[in-house]
Each structure stands twice: as C-alpha cells, then as structure tokens.
Design an enzyme around this catalytic site. Structure first.
Site, PDB file in Angstrom:
ATOM      1  N   ASP A 125     -51.127 -33.471  44.586  1.00  0.00           N
ATOM      2  CA  ASP A 125     -50.855 -34.552  43.651  1.00  0.00           C
ATOM      3  C   ASP A 125     -51.734 -35.747  44.003  1.00  0.00           C
ATOM      4  OD1 ASP A 125     -49.544 -35.694  41.465  1.00  0.00           O
ATOM      5  OD2 ASP A 125     -48.108 -36.705  42.771  1.00  0.00           O
ATOM      6  N   HIS A 132     -51.532 -47.642  37.474  1.00  0.00           N
ATOM      7  CA  HIS A 132     -50.349 -47.230  38.236  1.00  0.00           C
ATOM      8  C   HIS A 132     -50.461 -47.684  39.690  1.00  0.00           C
ATOM      9  CE1 HIS A 132     -47.090 -44.768  39.832  1.00  0.00           C
ATOM     10  NE2 HIS A 132     -47.925 -44.214  40.681  1.00  0.00           N
ATOM     11  N   GLU A 198     -42.765 -39.168  36.579  1.00  0.00           N
ATOM     12  CA  GLU A 198     -44.160 -39.617  36.594  1.00  0.00           C
ATOM     13  C   GLU A 198     -44.914 -38.812  35.553  1.00  0.00           C
ATOM     14  OE1 GLU A 198     -45.879 -39.638  40.556  1.00  0.00           O
ATOM     15  OE2 GLU A 198     -44.970 -41.604  40.959  1.00  0.00           O
ATOM     16  N   GLU A 200     -47.943 -37.232  34.126  1.00  0.00           N
ATOM     17  CA  GLU A 200     -49.247 -36.809  34.655  1.00  0.00           C
ATOM     18  C   GLU A 200     -49.812 -35.660  33.830  1.00  0.00           C
ATOM     19  OE1 GLU A 200     -49.538 -36.136  38.852  1.00  0.00           O
ATOM     20  OE2 GLU A 200     -47.959 -37.572  39.359  1.00  0.00           O
ATOM     21  N   ASP A 230     -43.997 -35.326  37.580  1.00  0.00           N
ATOM     22  CA  ASP A 230     -43.788 -35.340  39.031  1.00  0.00           C
ATOM     23  C   ASP A 230     -42.512 -36.136  39.328  1.00  0.00           C
ATOM     24  OD1 ASP A 230     -44.252 -35.202  41.771  1.00  0.00           O
ATOM     25  OD2 ASP A 230     -45.460 -37.031  41.750  1.00  0.00           O
ATOM     26  N   ARG A 234     -37.301 -42.359  44.272  1.00  0.00           N
ATOM     27  CA  ARG A 234     -37.930 -43.586  44.806  1.00  0.00           C
ATOM     28  C   ARG A 234     -37.262 -44.105  46.063  1.00  0.00           C
ATOM     29  NH1 ARG A 234     -42.682 -42.988  42.461  1.00  0.00           N
ATOM     30  NH2 ARG A 234     -42.522 -42.974  40.188  1.00  0.00           N
ATOM     31  N   GLN A 237     -38.295 -41.863  48.879  1.00  0.00           N
ATOM     32  CA  GLN A 237     -39.722 -42.138  49.125  1.00  0.00           C
ATOM     33  C   GLN A 237     -39.919 -43.414  49.952  1.00  0.00           C
ATOM     34  OE1 GLN A 237     -41.910 -42.241  45.443  1.00  0.00           O
ATOM     35  NE2 GLN A 237     -43.907 -42.449  46.426  1.00  0.00           N
ATOM     36  N   LYS A 250     -40.640 -35.910  46.707  1.00  0.00           N
ATOM     37  CA  LYS A 250     -41.412 -35.262  45.651  1.00  0.00           C
ATOM     38  C   LYS A 250     -41.178 -33.760  45.616  1.00  0.00           C
ATOM     39  CE  LYS A 250     -44.152 -38.913  44.631  1.00  0.00           C
ATOM     40  NZ  LYS A 250     -44.522 -39.353  43.272  1.00  0.00           N
ATOM     41  N   THR A 254     -41.201 -30.291  40.159  1.00  0.00           N
ATOM     42  CA  THR A 254     -42.294 -30.827  39.353  1.00  0.00           C
ATOM     43  C   THR A 254     -42.376 -29.916  38.137  1.00  0.00           C
ATOM     44  OG1 THR A 254     -43.481 -31.682  41.271  1.00  0.00           O
ATOM     45  CG2 THR A 254     -44.778 -31.277  39.287  1.00  0.00           C
ATOM     46  N   GLU A 360     -42.405 -48.490  37.161  1.00  0.00           N
ATOM     47  CA  GLU A 360     -43.251 -49.537  36.592  1.00  0.00           C
ATOM     48  C   GLU A 360     -42.618 -50.168  35.351  1.00  0.00           C
ATOM     49  OE1 GLU A 360     -46.296 -46.293  36.830  1.00  0.00           O
ATOM     50  OE2 GLU A 360     -47.648 -48.011  36.642  1.00  0.00           O
TER      51      GLU A 360
END
Lengths: 418, 418
Positions: A125, A132, A198, A200, A230, A234, A237, A250, A254, A360
C-alpha cells in the site's frame, strides 16, 4: 475513441459500466457452475471457461480459464493479453460471425456471484496522494511539517497483508485492537472506535521481475486496475505506527472491486502526473502520461437508509503513478510476482469535498460530516455500507469498475469466545 | 532428556546438530532426484518421499512428501505432526526392526543440495528484542527516548516481503537505493554503503486462523523455527522509513536456515520471557515458558580469509515470544495462513559482545569492529560471508539448525543495463 458496438444490446448504452470498450476480467459462479473466469459485457458475463472448451478462445495449449483466478492468463504474458482482448472484441462486436456460437455462453450478471478475480500474491500500500499526505501530515504535525522530507522524492509505501484482501460485497467486522488516547494512562484492548475507509485504486502486477526495472518496464508489467478500499482503524494506527508503520490497523480487510479493468481499456484515458515540485531522480521519472482520468466517488448508506455521497475525486489527482510505485518497489532488487497488488494510496483532491477518507473529511473527528438523513459521521458506524464507484468517461461510453462495497458488522463481544 | 540413540552412527555424537532428538525438516535434491522433503539425521538425510512410496511413512491418503515444501504436511495439522515425529523416531532409533528397510533411503548430506524448506506465504518481521530496540533507539533518539511508548505493550512488527526470502547459501547482491545523508542537499540513487545483518529466529505458522487467537492457540499453531538473517540497508532505511516503516531497505533478501526445527524438538529448552517492566494486557500475557534457550552466534569471513565471531547471544534474550507476536498479529482479525513466517526481531544481549547487528556492534559506524585478520568493519564489505549459527544444548547432545549463510556480491554497475 467512440463507443464500440456489440451485439449484446445492454453493452451499447452510455450508462453501462461494461461496454465492448471495457471487457474487464472477473471470476464468477452460478448455481450450476464453480468459480471460473468471465468477462463482463453489458449486463452479461461471457463464460471464458466455456468459450475455451468450445474452441472459441484458445490462448494456450493448456486450459487457463477454468480456474477461480486470472493469474494463469497473466502468466502467459503481454502478447497473450493483447491476443485475448482482440479475440473477445471479435467474438462480441456487432456483426460478429461467431455471435450464434458465443451467445449461449453468456450468463446474466444478476444470476452470478462474483469472487476475488485473482490470487493476490503480496500486497503493498502506497501513500502517493499529495493532498492526502498533506492533510494527514497537517493534522498530526502541523501544515509546515506536513509532508515528510522524503515524500517528494520517493513514493512512500509499506507492505500490507495479502491475506486480508476481500472482494466487494464481503462484510467487514469492526476490529478489536490495542488503543491508547493521548491522555490515557495505559493502553486498553477494545473495539476500534475510529474505523475509516480509504479511497484508492489498486494496480495488479501481471509479470514477474527479479531486479530493478525501469518505469517504462513497470508500466508494461501492469495487467490492470481495480478500485480498492483500505479499511483503516485510526485509533489502533495512532498507537502502533511508530516507529515501523501501520500493522494491525490495516490488517482487518482491504476490499477490491470484482472486475480487473485492463490497461488496454484505460489507454484512451491516460493523463500526466502533476508538475513536479522537485525533480525526480532519473530512475523514477515519468516516461509519458502514466495516470488515468478516472472519476471516483464514495457513498455511505446507514443501515436501512439511502446513501449519501461522501466525496468525489479523480485518480489523476495522484502525485505518483502505479508504474513509478512499481519501479521504486524493485530498486532494492525486491522480486515481484504475478498477482502482486499495489494500492495507490488515498486519493484526495484539493477541495474539502474531494477528500478520500473520513479522517480528512471530518478533520480527525472535529468536523463531523452530515449525511442526507441528517445523521452525522466522524468515522464509520456499525451497519454502514460504504461503496466506492469509479468510471473513466469516454465519448458516449464509460469504462466502469463495478462497485467496491462493504458493510460494517459490529465488533465481536468477546473476540476470544469459541 | 539425554541423547536418543540412532542406528545412524553419525547421529550419536555430541557434536552433530542433527541427533535423533532433533529430526528437522528440509527440502533437498541430488543429481538423481528433484527437490523433495527430507529429514536430517546425523550427516544423512532420510528421503521422506521415498519412505512414503515404500510404505514406511503414511501420513495421509495422498502423498505429501514428494513436493519441494513442507506446507502439505503442515496442512495436515498438529496430530499428524506428532504422528510423523513418532514414526520417524521408530524408524531411526537404535534397534529399530525397520532399519534394513530404511537404511537404503538415506542420502549423504554431502551429496545433497538444500532448498527453501517451505513455500513462504507471507512474511512479518518484528522488533521484539529489547536490547536491540534500546540500542537503535539510543543511537537515533538518545537513551532517554530510546524505547517508543508502545514498545512495552505490544510486539511492534511490520509486514515484510515474502518474495525476498532465500535459503542459506544464496548469494546476496548489494542493493541500490535512494540515499540522503543528513548533510546532503538532495537524495541520490547509489549502491547501499551501510549493508548490515540482523540475527533473528524465524517462526513458521503451521495452521491457519481467521480471527483473533489466544497466546496459547498461537503457540499451538507454530510448526517450527529457523535461523533468519534480515539483511538491512541502513542508509536506504534511514531515508525511507518515516512515516510508514522500512520498505526497500529490507526487501533485497532475507536468508533462512535450511532445516525447520520442530517445536517438539525444542520442547526441553523452553524458558520464560524476562520479567515484565509493565504488565501486558491479558490477551498478550505468557501462558507458560514460551521462549527457548538457544545459543546463537554470527561469524564473518572476508573473501579468502578465516571467519571471526562477531557476536554470541541467546534467543531467550527476547522480550516477546513468537506466540505472543502471532497472537498480536491476529488481534485485528488478520487471517494467518500455513507458511507464514515471523521474524523475531534482532536478538541482542545486554553486553556489547552479544549485539545482533553491525549497526549496534559498530555503534552506527563510530566504533568499527576489528576482525581476526586485522581488517575492520563498520558494515559489510563485498565478498564477506556472513553465517548465523544456532544450537540448543542438551545433556550430551545439541539441537542444531544448520548454518544460515550468505556472501555479499558487489552492487551491479548499472542496475538498469540489460
């Protein structure tokens, strides 16, 4: 390039994600058949295993389609990839002399179950979207230190967990993890409270390499693209990622979209990477337009309620292309294999409305997003269904990916209960 | 437990790494045979595929040994693992009634080529040696901030690259990479100048799981152990690793020893993890002695010169066991597969002489190590042969792993020349 006409009527609409121009590769099963390779055309799937058995497609001396993955086709190499696409266009084009032989091999997509289209060899990844990286960096380190010093020089990436890749439609269980807020005295083991998406794209490596390869070679080795979510915990993380990067945050799941859209189908949509703020070293420089103009969006539907569009952006917002990521991935001599999957990194545009994660969009939870139902979200709730959409828009047609969707199941009450 | 006597004479010496007590599993080929499963006994290898064909070993309805990996045996589960060991002891023990039938199936190790003993599914590398983490942290952040805040609470790890795993004896090519010294104005692409070893043990996952598992379940799921050298490009690592961890710096190669030493063989050498400076959360707590008393050392031989011992340490110096690492790996629901490989992290003891990497031994290059030949080393030179040795010492016998060795080839002049 205009719409290419097919004798499959549903493939000729401007709205179908799967016109003859597209021909994406998936794995499907029906009540009567085990998982096997198929090609989407309009609202139908061409059963490639049956077409091979009928002698309509002949790629190799050995059968390659009667398996639940496209890896064997990839192994045949780029000439075979081109030959397959040319043959499929012959079979499915308006006026094909083989229409009568091919038509019985079509299966309604509505009757099919879609599976992972490939055996994922390894998964990497990246973190190659500048907006971002800037947004996340600003939240954690302030805008003046947002971008790490290496960011404009190499596509930053980390190895992910191939075993966690699932196909669109797979439910995603909210994970447990070790958490510690900045003001907590000690960590605790608890369900994730800041579960995120996420947005992607995923690039699929179709040819192995064993040593450094150039950006042009890397581009040639890519077989196709998928949408990729993904899922990110948080809070897990934040506590785990220093000093060696994301790990369990993570690793829950996915999700990828079920159809591999080939590089050939995306060819008309190639576009340049953005202007370089610092010159890249020669081995990472672009060798032509290497991103793609693909409109992307994400919708969130709370349980039993209509979906709200969370964000709209475009793949061309990336700073590094998949080919540059793959080239960088090989610099140390790292062997790459058929079926390796490269996540682009979160694709955020420049505006607030085009951010590719709730982290975000809600600015770390400080500005919750309001849904059409009036509910708000800082992060994902149990029961939320998240869907990624993607399409390259041509002249009277589009190249779609099929939805990339997943519904959040509540965390287990006791993860160790048996 | 004393030495178990075998009718294979070379297995009865106190010096052999492979007495009947050990019976480690490898993959070998000879001039006459393709790679297949074998068991080391003294200076011989028992051809398990031939023993299966002869009806001397019967683990499953389908043959499982005439393949170049032990994954199929692992898939059979722990009862089969126990049954195989018991049967091998029957066949090879002194006085075995089947000596005459078994003896023709032995191949001299000197005539065999050893291969990777398993298909590595995915590879995870941990950072679970406290002395190593403290040493590295001290160099980079000063002793007061050496250990990251999470370090005493979770076994920190990152996903590595399974495609880079090679068997002992494979030459290792010095990589190129993007480098930038602290005083350089811009990065450059150049051969690694700080190529290093990391002395580790590798644990092999023998049973799949799909959701969180306890430490006891994790311990039961481990099939065996190997020596592991996590070759590391320190200058590439320094520039790339923030914020998402090591990537290309660890992707050139990771060497493992050729024999999988089973958990059963190591059982008499179980030992406790060290006293906990902070209580672990319940899901990560020890459930008995979970490390092993294994003496480890590393030798370095410059090209054409005798070897110098760089370091001597012991696996029991780790803070976290492999079972705790595996349990942590599953907390988020991450699926684990048969053939997953977990690197322990660098095993450094408390003294200078027991450090497990040149980075620590030369303290970042400031205190070069002097070899017996009078040469010095801060990091590895081209032509150096690095060898990891490991043995658990019993009463008149030892459980060895076989050497884990590799020779550094010079970097390519132009990595893109074809």
């Amino acid at each position: 390039m205009p719409l290419m006409k097919s004798w499959v009527a549903s493939a000729n609409s401007a709205e179908t994600p799967f016109p003859l121009n597209n021909l994406p590769y998936g794995v499907f099963s029906t009540e009567d058949s085990d998982p096997r390779c198929g090609v989407a055309i309009g609202d139908m799937i061409l059963d490639c295993a049956a077409a091979e058995e009928a002698g309509l497609i002949e790629l190799s001396d050995e059968p390659v389609f009667d398996v639940p993955f496209w890896n064997e086709v990839m192994e045949l190499g780029a000439e075979a990839w081109d030959a397959l696409r040319a043959r499929l266009i012959q079979l499915l084009a308006d006026g094909s002399p083989e229409q009568a032989a091919t038509a019985p091999l079509l299966v309604p997509m509505a009757d099919a179950t879609l599976h992972l289209p490939l055996l994922v060899s390894e998964y990497t990844d990246f973190y190659a979207g500048k907006n971002h990286a800037f947004n996340v960096g600003s939240m954690f380190r302030g805008p003046e230190n947002a971008l790490p010093p290496n960011w404009l020089h190499i596509p930053i990436g980390y190895n992910g967990r191939a075993s966690s890749i699932v196909v669109s439609g797979t439910d995603v269980r909210r994970p447990w993890g070790q958490l510690k807020g900045p003001n907590d005295e000690a960590p605790r083991f608890a369900p994730c409270a800041r579960f995120d998406l996420e947005l992607e794209m995923g690039a699929i490596v179709g040819r192995a390499s064993d040593g450094p390869i150039t950006v042009a070679e890397a581009d040639a080795n890519i077989f196709g693209y998928v949408l990729l979510n993904d899922w990110s915990a948080r809070d897990i993380q934040a506590w785990e990622y220093q000093p060696l990067g994301p790990f369990q945050s993570k690793a829950t799941a996915t999700t990828i979209s079920p159809w591999i859209v080939t590089k050939a189908a995306l060819e008309p949509f190639r576009t340049n990477t953005p202007a370089r703020e610092k010159d890249l070293l020669p081995h990472l420089r672009d060798c032509g337009p290497m991103l793609y103009d693909i409109d992307l969006s994400v919708t969130l539907a709370p349980k039993g309620k209509p979906a709200t569009t969370l964000t709209r952006t475009n793949y061309s917002a990336m700073y590094y292309s998949a080919a540059q990521q793959l080239a960088h991935h090989t610099t140390s001599g790292c062997p790459m294999n058929v079926g390796d999957l490269l996540g682009s990194g979160t694709i955020s545009g420049e505006t607030k409305e085009s951010r590719g994660s709730l982290l975000e969009l809600s600015w770390g939870g400080k500005e919750p997003v309001t849904l059409d139902s009036g509910e708000t979200r800082s992060f994902l709730d149990d029961g939320d269904t998240l869907t990624l959409h993607g399409a390259a828009k041509g002249d009277g047609y589009q190249i779609g990916f099929g939805d990339c969707t997943g519904t959040i199941l509540p965390a287990l009450t006791d993860p160790y209960a048996r």
